[in-house]
Scaffold this motif. Sequence first.
Motif, PDB file in Angstrom:
ATOM      1  N   LYS A  63       3.767  20.752  11.671  1.00 56.95           N
ATOM      2  CA  LYS A  63       3.710  21.397  12.970  1.00 56.95           C
ATOM      3  C   LYS A  63       2.493  22.315  13.077  1.00 56.95           C
ATOM      4  N   ASN A  64       1.688  22.084  14.144  1.00 54.25           N
ATOM      5  CA  ASN A  64       0.490  22.870  14.441  1.00 54.25           C
ATOM      6  C   ASN A  64      -0.577  22.796  13.351  1.00 54.25           C
ATOM      7  N   LEU A  65      -0.446  21.834  12.454  1.00 51.81           N
ATOM      8  CA  LEU A  65      -1.468  21.638  11.421  1.00 51.81           C
ATOM      9  C   LEU A  65      -2.040  20.232  11.551  1.00 51.81           C
ATOM     10  N   HIS A  66      -2.429  19.886  12.762  1.00 53.13           N
ATOM     11  CA  HIS A  66      -2.990  18.571  13.051  1.00 53.13           C
ATOM     12  C   HIS A  66      -3.892  18.705  14.275  1.00 53.13           C
ATOM     13  N   GLY A  67      -4.750  17.746  14.479  1.00 53.65           N
ATOM     14  CA  GLY A  67      -5.628  17.814  15.645  1.00 53.65           C
ATOM     15  C   GLY A  67      -6.715  16.740  15.585  1.00 53.65           C
ATOM     16  N   ASP A  68      -7.511  16.679  16.639  1.00 48.86           N
ATOM     17  CA  ASP A  68      -7.448  17.548  17.809  1.00 48.86           C
ATOM     18  C   ASP A  68      -6.810  16.836  19.013  1.00 48.86           C
ATOM     19  N   GLY A  69      -6.873  15.518  19.021  1.00 46.63           N
ATOM     20  CA  GLY A  69      -6.371  14.730  20.138  1.00 46.63           C
ATOM     21  C   GLY A  69      -7.397  13.707  20.583  1.00 46.63           C
ATOM     22  N   PHE A  70      -7.104  13.027  21.707  1.00 47.92           N
ATOM     23  CA  PHE A  70      -8.059  12.052  22.221  1.00 47.92           C
ATOM     24  C   PHE A  70      -8.124  12.151  23.741  1.00 47.92           C
ATOM     25  N   ALA A  71      -9.085  11.462  24.327  1.00 45.97           N
ATOM     26  CA  ALA A  71      -9.300  11.513  25.770  1.00 45.97           C
ATOM     27  C   ALA A  71      -9.534  10.112  26.310  1.00 45.97           C
ATOM     28  N   MET A  72      -9.073   9.894  27.546  1.00 48.92           N
ATOM     29  CA  MET A  72      -9.364   8.681  28.294  1.00 48.92           C
ATOM     30  C   MET A  72     -10.382   9.042  29.365  1.00 48.92           C
ATOM     31  N   TRP A  73     -11.378   8.172  29.560  1.00 45.96           N
ATOM     32  CA  TRP A  73     -12.480   8.482  30.465  1.00 45.96           C
ATOM     33  C   TRP A  73     -12.684   7.386  31.503  1.00 45.96           C
ATOM     34  N   TYR A  74     -13.059   7.811  32.697  1.00 51.70           N
ATOM     35  CA  TYR A  74     -13.650   6.918  33.703  1.00 51.70           C
ATOM     36  C   TYR A  74     -14.867   7.671  34.228  1.00 51.70           C
ATOM     37  N   THR A  75     -16.036   7.387  33.659  1.00 53.69           N
ATOM     38  CA  THR A  75     -17.199   8.230  33.888  1.00 53.69           C
ATOM     39  C   THR A  75     -18.472   7.413  34.108  1.00 53.69           C
ATOM     40  N   LYS A  76     -19.453   8.106  34.672  1.00 50.91           N
ATOM     41  CA  LYS A  76     -20.764   7.517  34.898  1.00 50.91           C
ATOM     42  C   LYS A  76     -21.478   7.273  33.580  1.00 50.91           C
ATOM     43  N   GLU A  77     -21.289   8.206  32.633  1.00 48.40           N
ATOM     44  CA  GLU A  77     -21.929   8.109  31.333  1.00 48.40           C
ATOM     45  C   GLU A  77     -21.013   7.385  30.336  1.00 48.40           C
ATOM     46  N   ARG A  78     -21.602   6.739  29.373  1.00 49.83           N
ATOM     47  CA  ARG A  78     -20.829   6.104  28.319  1.00 49.83           C
ATOM     48  C   ARG A  78     -21.555   6.304  26.990  1.00 49.83           C
ATOM     49  N   LEU A  79     -20.788   6.382  25.917  1.00 49.82           N
ATOM     50  CA  LEU A  79     -21.349   6.576  24.579  1.00 49.82           C
ATOM     51  C   LEU A  79     -22.227   7.822  24.504  1.00 49.82           C
ATOM     52  N   HIS A  80     -21.726   8.914  25.090  1.00 46.97           N
ATOM     53  CA  HIS A  80     -22.416  10.197  24.991  1.00 46.97           C
ATOM     54  C   HIS A  80     -21.599  11.115  24.090  1.00 46.97           C
ATOM     55  N   PRO A  81     -21.896  11.171  22.802  1.00 56.85           N
ATOM     56  CA  PRO A  81     -21.124  12.030  21.897  1.00 56.85           C
ATOM     57  C   PRO A  81     -21.242  13.495  22.295  1.00 56.85           C
ATOM     58  N   GLY A  82     -20.176  14.250  22.008  1.00 57.30           N
ATOM     59  CA  GLY A  82     -20.177  15.660  22.342  1.00 57.30           C
ATOM     60  C   GLY A  82     -19.019  16.395  21.713  1.00 57.30           C
ATOM     61  N   THR A  83     -18.764  17.579  22.230  1.00 56.73           N
ATOM     62  CA  THR A  83     -17.784  18.481  21.621  1.00 56.73           C
ATOM     63  C   THR A  83     -16.384  18.350  22.190  1.00 56.73           C
ATOM     64  N   VAL A  84     -16.188  17.516  23.206  1.00 55.90           N
ATOM     65  CA  VAL A  84     -14.882  17.387  23.855  1.00 55.90           C
ATOM     66  C   VAL A  84     -14.235  16.082  23.420  1.00 55.90           C
ATOM     67  N   PHE A  85     -13.409  16.170  22.416  1.00 60.53           N
ATOM     68  CA  PHE A  85     -12.722  14.986  21.885  1.00 60.53           C
ATOM     69  C   PHE A  85     -13.710  13.855  21.612  1.00 60.53           C
ATOM     70  N   GLY A  86     -14.862  14.213  21.091  1.00 59.60           N
ATOM     71  CA  GLY A  86     -15.862  13.231  20.708  1.00 59.60           C
ATOM     72  C   GLY A  86     -16.829  12.822  21.792  1.00 59.60           C
ATOM     73  N   SER A  87     -16.717  13.413  22.996  1.00 63.02           N
ATOM     74  CA  SER A  87     -17.619  13.058  24.090  1.00 63.02           C
ATOM     75  C   SER A  87     -18.197  14.316  24.737  1.00 63.02           C
ATOM     76  N   SER A  88     -19.080  14.100  25.705  1.00 66.58           N
ATOM     77  CA  SER A  88     -19.819  15.200  26.316  1.00 66.58           C
ATOM     78  C   SER A  88     -18.904  16.109  27.137  1.00 66.58           C
ATOM     79  N   ALA A  89     -19.194  17.417  27.085  1.00 66.73           N
ATOM     80  CA  ALA A  89     -18.400  18.397  27.825  1.00 66.73           C
ATOM     81  C   ALA A  89     -18.689  18.351  29.315  1.00 66.73           C
ATOM     82  N   LYS A  90     -19.904  17.956  29.703  1.00 66.24           N
ATOM     83  CA  LYS A  90     -20.270  17.794  31.102  1.00 66.24           C
ATOM     84  C   LYS A  90     -20.364  16.306  31.409  1.00 66.24           C
ATOM     85  N   PHE A  91     -19.644  15.875  32.427  1.00 64.51           N
ATOM     86  CA  PHE A  91     -19.581  14.452  32.741  1.00 64.51           C
ATOM     87  C   PHE A  91     -19.372  14.268  34.237  1.00 64.51           C
ATOM     88  N   HIS A  92     -19.600  13.062  34.697  1.00 65.87           N
ATOM     89  CA  HIS A  92     -19.337  12.683  36.080  1.00 65.87           C
ATOM     90  C   HIS A  92     -18.172  11.708  36.087  1.00 65.87           C
TER      91      HIS A  92
END
Length: 353
Positions: free
Chosen positions: A123-152
Motif C-alpha cells: 500500500k502506497n509503495l508503488h507508482g506512478d501510473g499510466f495515461a491515455m492520450w488523444y493528442t496532436k503530438e506523439r512520441l514526446h517523452p516527458g515528466t507526465v507518466f512518460g510524456s510531455s507535460a504540455k500537450f494539445h
Amino acid sequence: MTRERSPALWLHPQPSVSRKMPVCHKILLLLWLLHFSSVYSDITDGNAEHLKREHSLIKPYQGVGSSPSSQWDFWGSTLVTSQYVRLTPDERSKQGSIWNTVPCYLKDWEMHVQFKIHGSGKKNLHGDGFAMWYTKERLHPGTVFGSSAKFHGLAIFIDTYPNDEAPDRSFPYISAMVNNGSLPYEHGKDGRSTELGGCSVEVRNKEHDTYLAIRYSKGRLTIMVDVDDQNDWKECVDIGGVRLPTGYYFGASAATGDLSDNHDIISMKMYQLMVEHTLEEDSQDWTKIEPSVSLLKSPKDNIDDPTGNFRSSPLTGWKVFLLLLCALLGIVVCAVVGAVVFQKRQERNKRFY
C-alpha cells in the motif's frame, strides 16, 4: 483467453412481471429501465462492424514496430509480447509509451482499454501510473507518466501514487484534462488545478480483467470503468462542452520513479459512433478546432467532495432517475387527491336525489 467485452450486457434480463403486479411497482420498474437507458444507451455495444482496426491494438499485436507499414510505434522501456504490451516493468525510473501512427479523423468515437497494473509494492509503495492520450503530438517523452507535460488534446490519467498527499482523495485516481498547449500538468499536485473531473478506483493487483472506456461524442466526454469483474460499467467522468479536433493520435504511456509497478496494456479497441451532425457542423474543418472546454468556471475553482468527485459535475443518471421519480410521485399525489375530491362531490350530489 481474454473475454470479449460486450457492454450491451449492462442491461441484464429482467424477471417476468406478473399481471397482478401493483401499479406502483410497474411505475418503479419503468423508471428503473428509463434510468439504465439514460445512463448506458450512449455506450456502443462493441459491434465489430464499428471497430476501427487502424486505431486498435489487439493481440497478437500485428502492425507494431518501426517499419513504414506499422500502425503502432513504441518507445523507451515498452516491451511487446504475445499477451500484453508492457509500458514499464516493475523497476525504478522507467518510462515507456506506445502510439498509433495513423491520425484519427472520426468526429465521434469510443475507446475501450483493457489494462493491468500490478507489482510487488504494498500500500502506497508503488507508482506512478499510466495515461491515455488523444493528442496532436506523439512520441514526446516527458515528466507526465512518460510524456510531455504540455500537450494539445485530451489526456486521461490513471494515477496510482499520491504526490500531494491531500486527505480528501484516495488513490488510485482517474482524472481527465483537456489542453491547448498553454497549461502544464502539475505532477507534484496530481493535476488538481487542471482536472475536469475524476474518481477513485482500486485497479492494482486485480486477479480479473480491468477496463476503461473513453467516449467522445457531440461535445461530451464520458469515462466509464469496469474493474470489479461484474461486467458492469460505472461512471467516472461525464462532462459536456468539450471540443476536440480530428487528426490527432491515440497513445498510452507510463512511468515509474522511486516506486514502481508493471503497467500493461492488453488491448485498445477503437469504435466509430454513428452520430448525425448538423450541416453547419459537417461543413466546418474539424482539424482546425482548438482543444477546449466550456465551463462556467475554471477547473481549479471547483471544490472536491470527500469522494474525490467535483460537485459541479453535470447531472448523472442517478440524479436524472431521482428527478423523474419525484416528478412522477408528484403527479400520482395530485391524481389521488383529485380522485378523492371528485368522489366526495359525487357522494354529496347523490344526497339531493
